[in-house]
Design an enzyme around this catalytic site. Structure first.
Site, PDB file in Angstrom:
ATOM      1  N   SER A   7      -1.639   5.282  20.530  1.00 21.18           N
ATOM      2  CA  SER A   7      -2.164   4.842  19.235  1.00 21.18           C
ATOM      3  C   SER A   7      -3.587   5.354  19.070  1.00 21.18           C
ATOM      4  CB  SER A   7      -2.116   3.313  19.151  1.00 21.18           C
ATOM      5  OG  SER A   7      -2.671   2.739  20.314  1.00 21.18           O
ATOM      6  N   GLU A   9      -7.354   4.830  16.940  1.00 25.28           N
ATOM      7  CA  GLU A   9      -8.170   3.862  16.188  1.00 25.28           C
ATOM      8  C   GLU A   9      -9.156   4.559  15.247  1.00 25.28           C
ATOM      9  OE1 GLU A   9      -9.595   0.473  18.426  1.00 25.28           O
ATOM     10  OE2 GLU A   9     -11.574   0.688  17.506  1.00 25.28           O
ATOM     11  N   THR A  40     -10.464  -0.737  12.328  1.00 22.90           N
ATOM     12  CA  THR A  40     -11.344  -1.840  12.720  1.00 22.90           C
ATOM     13  C   THR A  40     -11.740  -2.703  11.522  1.00 22.90           C
ATOM     14  OG1 THR A  40     -13.320  -0.476  12.535  1.00 22.90           O
ATOM     15  CG2 THR A  40     -12.274  -0.584  14.704  1.00 22.90           C
ATOM     16  N   HIS A  68      -7.227  -4.354  12.424  1.00 21.16           N
ATOM     17  CA  HIS A  68      -7.866  -5.325  13.311  1.00 21.16           C
ATOM     18  C   HIS A  68      -8.251  -6.517  12.435  1.00 21.16           C
ATOM     19  CE1 HIS A  68      -9.277  -2.174  16.494  1.00 21.16           C
ATOM     20  NE2 HIS A  68      -8.161  -1.789  15.906  1.00 21.16           N
ATOM     21  N   ASP A 100     -17.907 -10.349  16.928  1.00 23.22           N
ATOM     22  CA  ASP A 100     -19.247 -10.799  17.332  1.00 23.22           C
ATOM     23  C   ASP A 100     -20.003 -11.193  16.087  1.00 23.22           C
ATOM     24  OD1 ASP A 100     -19.183 -10.201  20.214  1.00 23.22           O
ATOM     25  OD2 ASP A 100     -18.870  -8.157  19.512  1.00 23.22           O
ATOM     26  N   TYR A 136     -10.472  -6.732  29.043  1.00 22.46           N
ATOM     27  CA  TYR A 136     -11.731  -6.191  29.573  1.00 22.46           C
ATOM     28  C   TYR A 136     -11.647  -5.954  31.079  1.00 22.46           C
ATOM     29  CZ  TYR A 136     -13.236  -7.577  24.981  1.00 22.46           C
ATOM     30  OH  TYR A 136     -13.329  -7.694  23.624  1.00 22.46           O
ATOM     31  N   GLN A 167     -10.917  -2.598  26.440  1.00 23.76           N
ATOM     32  CA  GLN A 167     -12.221  -1.992  26.174  1.00 23.76           C
ATOM     33  C   GLN A 167     -12.230  -0.669  26.928  1.00 23.76           C
ATOM     34  OE1 GLN A 167     -14.679  -1.184  24.443  1.00 23.76           O
ATOM     35  NE2 GLN A 167     -15.531  -3.246  24.317  1.00 23.76           N
ATOM     36  N   GLN A 203     -25.850   7.778  22.253  1.00 19.36           N
ATOM     37  CA  GLN A 203     -25.075   6.751  21.545  1.00 19.36           C
ATOM     38  C   GLN A 203     -24.133   6.019  22.511  1.00 19.36           C
ATOM     39  OE1 GLN A 203     -22.835   8.685  18.536  1.00 19.36           O
ATOM     40  NE2 GLN A 203     -23.293   7.194  16.986  1.00 19.36           N
ATOM     41  N   PHE A 207     -24.131   2.027  23.410  1.00 16.84           N
ATOM     42  CA  PHE A 207     -22.949   1.246  23.080  1.00 16.84           C
ATOM     43  C   PHE A 207     -22.326   0.643  24.345  1.00 16.84           C
ATOM     44  CE2 PHE A 207     -18.511   1.073  21.262  1.00 16.84           C
ATOM     45  CZ  PHE A 207     -18.815   0.025  20.397  1.00 16.84           C
ATOM     46  N   HIS A 257      -4.641   4.255  24.097  1.00 13.52           N
ATOM     47  CA  HIS A 257      -5.158   3.975  22.747  1.00 13.52           C
ATOM     48  C   HIS A 257      -6.494   4.711  22.640  1.00 13.52           C
ATOM     49  CE1 HIS A 257      -6.084   1.507  19.150  1.00 13.52           C
ATOM     50  NE2 HIS A 257      -7.311   1.433  19.622  1.00 13.52           N
TER      51      HIS A 257
HETATM   52  P1  FAD Z   1     -12.211 -13.469  23.160  1.00 14.76           P
HETATM   53  O1  FAD Z   1     -10.920 -13.155  23.773  1.00 14.76           O
HETATM   54  O2  FAD Z   1     -12.318 -14.730  22.358  1.00 14.76           O
HETATM   55  O3  FAD Z   1     -13.289 -13.506  24.346  1.00 14.76           O
HETATM   56  C1  FAD Z   1     -14.682 -13.539  24.067  1.00 14.76           C
HETATM   57  C2  FAD Z   1     -15.436 -14.150  25.234  1.00 14.76           C
HETATM   58  O4  FAD Z   1     -15.221 -15.561  25.285  1.00 14.76           O
HETATM   59  C3  FAD Z   1     -15.033 -13.644  26.615  1.00 14.76           C
HETATM   60  O5  FAD Z   1     -16.170 -13.643  27.424  1.00 14.76           O
HETATM   61  C4  FAD Z   1     -14.032 -14.674  27.098  1.00 14.76           C
HETATM   62  O6  FAD Z   1     -13.970 -14.754  28.521  1.00 14.76           O
HETATM   63  C5  FAD Z   1     -14.617 -15.949  26.505  1.00 14.76           C
HETATM   64  N1  FAD Z   1     -13.586 -16.939  26.124  1.00 14.76           N
HETATM   65  C6  FAD Z   1     -12.410 -16.672  25.502  1.00 14.76           C
HETATM   66  N2  FAD Z   1     -11.743 -17.819  25.257  1.00 14.76           N
HETATM   67  C7  FAD Z   1     -12.511 -18.811  25.723  1.00 14.76           C
HETATM   68  C8  FAD Z   1     -12.381 -20.213  25.744  1.00 14.76           C
HETATM   69  N3  FAD Z   1     -11.302 -20.819  25.186  1.00 14.76           N
HETATM   70  N4  FAD Z   1     -13.385 -20.947  26.315  1.00 14.76           N
HETATM   71  C9  FAD Z   1     -14.488 -20.350  26.842  1.00 14.76           C
HETATM   72  N5  FAD Z   1     -14.654 -19.000  26.838  1.00 14.76           N
HETATM   73  C10 FAD Z   1     -13.698 -18.264  26.277  1.00 14.76           C
HETATM   74  N6  FAD Z   1     -14.903  -6.202  17.088  1.00 14.76           N
HETATM   75  C11 FAD Z   1     -14.951  -6.264  15.737  1.00 14.76           C
HETATM   76  O7  FAD Z   1     -15.821  -6.941  15.171  1.00 14.76           O
HETATM   77  N7  FAD Z   1     -14.034  -5.600  14.963  1.00 14.76           N
HETATM   78  C12 FAD Z   1     -13.040  -4.866  15.496  1.00 14.76           C
HETATM   79  O8  FAD Z   1     -12.235  -4.271  14.774  1.00 14.76           O
HETATM   80  C13 FAD Z   1     -12.947  -4.794  16.936  1.00 14.76           C
HETATM   81  N8  FAD Z   1     -11.957  -4.103  17.544  1.00 14.76           N
HETATM   82  C14 FAD Z   1     -11.843  -4.129  18.915  1.00 14.76           C
HETATM   83  C15 FAD Z   1     -10.742  -3.515  19.520  1.00 14.76           C
HETATM   84  C16 FAD Z   1     -10.586  -3.540  20.905  1.00 14.76           C
HETATM   85  C17 FAD Z   1      -9.373  -2.902  21.524  1.00 14.76           C
HETATM   86  C18 FAD Z   1     -11.587  -4.173  21.712  1.00 14.76           C
HETATM   87  C19 FAD Z   1     -11.458  -4.169  23.216  1.00 14.76           C
HETATM   88  C20 FAD Z   1     -12.677  -4.785  21.115  1.00 14.76           C
HETATM   89  C21 FAD Z   1     -12.815  -4.790  19.724  1.00 14.76           C
HETATM   90  N9  FAD Z   1     -13.873  -5.439  19.083  1.00 14.76           N
HETATM   91  C22 FAD Z   1     -13.941  -5.497  17.703  1.00 14.76           C
HETATM   92  C23 FAD Z   1     -14.937  -6.071  19.868  1.00 14.76           C
HETATM   93  C24 FAD Z   1     -14.663  -7.567  20.126  1.00 14.76           C
HETATM   94  O9  FAD Z   1     -14.658  -8.277  18.915  1.00 14.76           O
HETATM   95  C25 FAD Z   1     -15.772  -8.073  21.041  1.00 14.76           C
HETATM   96  O10 FAD Z   1     -15.630  -7.510  22.315  1.00 14.76           O
HETATM   97  C26 FAD Z   1     -15.924  -9.580  21.104  1.00 14.76           C
HETATM   98  O11 FAD Z   1     -17.149  -9.864  21.781  1.00 14.76           O
HETATM   99  C27 FAD Z   1     -14.826 -10.292  21.867  1.00 14.76           C
HETATM  100  O12 FAD Z   1     -13.645 -10.298  21.197  1.00 14.76           O
HETATM  101  P2  FAD Z   1     -12.295 -10.812  21.909  1.00 14.76           P
HETATM  102  O13 FAD Z   1     -11.237 -10.816  20.913  1.00 14.76           O
HETATM  103  O14 FAD Z   1     -12.088 -10.094  23.171  1.00 14.76           O
HETATM  104  O15 FAD Z   1     -12.769 -12.328  22.238  1.00 14.76           O
END
Ligand code: FAD
Length: 276
Positions: A7, A9, A40, A68, A100, A136, A167, A203, A207, A257
């Site tokens: 896939s 992105e 995204t 996303h 974030d 991750y 990631q 960059q 990042f 991906h």
């Molecule tokens: P989560 O799975 O919620 O995890 C976030 C953090 O919280 C982790 O440290 C985890 O250990 C912790 N955590 C999770 N659940 C709990 C809980 N119940 N209690 C306590 N701690 C917990 N960002 C964007 O804004 N837009 C995008 O389109 C985008 N696309 C992405 C695509 C991919 C493939 C990846 C890998 C990342 C992408 N991101 C995107 C970045 C992502 O949003 C960030 O990495 C964000 O900080 C974490 O998202 P997550 O869904 O992994 O969060």
């Protein structure tokens, strides 16, 4: 062996010109027959309309699109609206994320973590969507520990994620260890490595520091030596990433991906060199 999935992105362009360029990129990459193109979604819904427009454009061209969707800073009502819109557009595939919070933003909204979003999507739409989540191998930067991050990852799977995209990383062993550890927790969904082609070192370094992806010292040092010689840096980067992809696939990765950065060139070259 189940079929491997590939896939690509994209990020949603800001201008009509960017959209035209992305169309050309997509046409080129569509020849590689990916399973889907993902698009995204900016924090707090900032790209909501552009993500939708890009996704519509992809679907209209005959390829599958997976938007996303990030939940931090959102209400259930706003996520419900987006899901309804995607359903009406015939979208069947999502990448569900926490996202974030933009700096300075105080309102976290009604979701705290991605597992809550996955559970919400399942509650609202049943099995309509195939759901990808983030993984991750080198540990999410905010995780309390490696183990806590694994437990949190499993939580997303337990509430209905179908597969995961990682990631990006530059260390294949981190990926293999992560997969072994999640399998030991009873998680069986595919975990597809996210691949970042190496283009601009400054960059990439910035990042990578922010998202917790480690650039190994040998690679950092080597990339630094190229300075402004972008052509040599890219050529070297393609060698490094192609080797890593090869190792990943030989080692059993269920696909790749690519974080294309809206460019067809690097992904296509890696693809051809891998003989895919
Ligand atoms: P989560 O799975 O919620 O995890 C976030 C953090 O919280 C982790 O440290 C985890 O250990 C912790 N955590 C999770 N659940 C709990 C809980 N119940 N209690 C306590 N701690 C917990 N960002 C964007 O804004 N837009 C995008 O389109 C985008 N696309 C992405 C695509 C991919 C493939 C990846 C890998 C990342 C992408 N991101 C995107 C970045 C992502 O949003 C960030 O990495 C964000 O900080 C974490 O998202 P997550 O869904 O992994 O969060």
């Amino acid at each position: 062996m189940t079929e491997r999935t590939f896939s690509f992105e994209f990020f949603p362009p800001k201008t009509a010109e960017g959209m035209d360029k992305l169309r050309a990129t997509r046409e080129q990459l569509a020849q590689l027959k990916p399973k889907f193109f993902s698009v995204t979604f900016g924090a707090g819904g900032s790209t909501r309309d552009r993500t939708l427009e890009t996704v519509r454009d992809i679907q209209a061209s005959g390829s599958a699109a997976a938007p996303h969707l990030s939940c931090i800073g959102s209400t259930e009502e706003s996520i419900r609206e987006i899901l309804t819109e995607y359903k009406s557009q015939g979208i069947r595939h999502l990448v569900a994320l926490r996202g974030d919070l933009p700096s300075g933003s105080m309102d976290a909204g009604e979701f705290n973590y991605a597992n809550e979003l996955v559970a919400f999507i399942r509650r609202e739409t049943g099995d309509w969507f195939e759901i990808e989540v983030a993984a991750y191998p080198e540990v999410h930067p905010q995780a309390r520990s490696y183990t806590a991050d694994l437990v949190n990852f499993k939580r997303k799977v337990d509430v209905g994620a179908n597969s995961a995209i990682t990631q990006y990383f530059f260390n294949a062993d981190a990926y293999f260890r992560f997969v072994d550890d999640v399998r030991a927790q009873g998680v069986s969904i595919p975990i597809v490595p996210g691949i970042m082609p190496i283009g601009n070192y400054v960059q990439l370094a910035r990042f990578s520091d922010a998202c917790g992806a480690e650039i190994p010292r040998w690679l950092r040092k080597k990339l630094e030596t190229y300075g402004d010689d972008m052509a040599s840096l890219r050529a070297f980067g393609l060698d490094v990433i192609t080797d890593m992809c090869d190792r990943l696939l030989v080692g059993g990765a269920p696909g790749l991906h690519f974080y294309t950065m809206n460019q067809a060139g690097p992904t296509t070259t890696i693809w051809q060199r891998l003989g895919l």
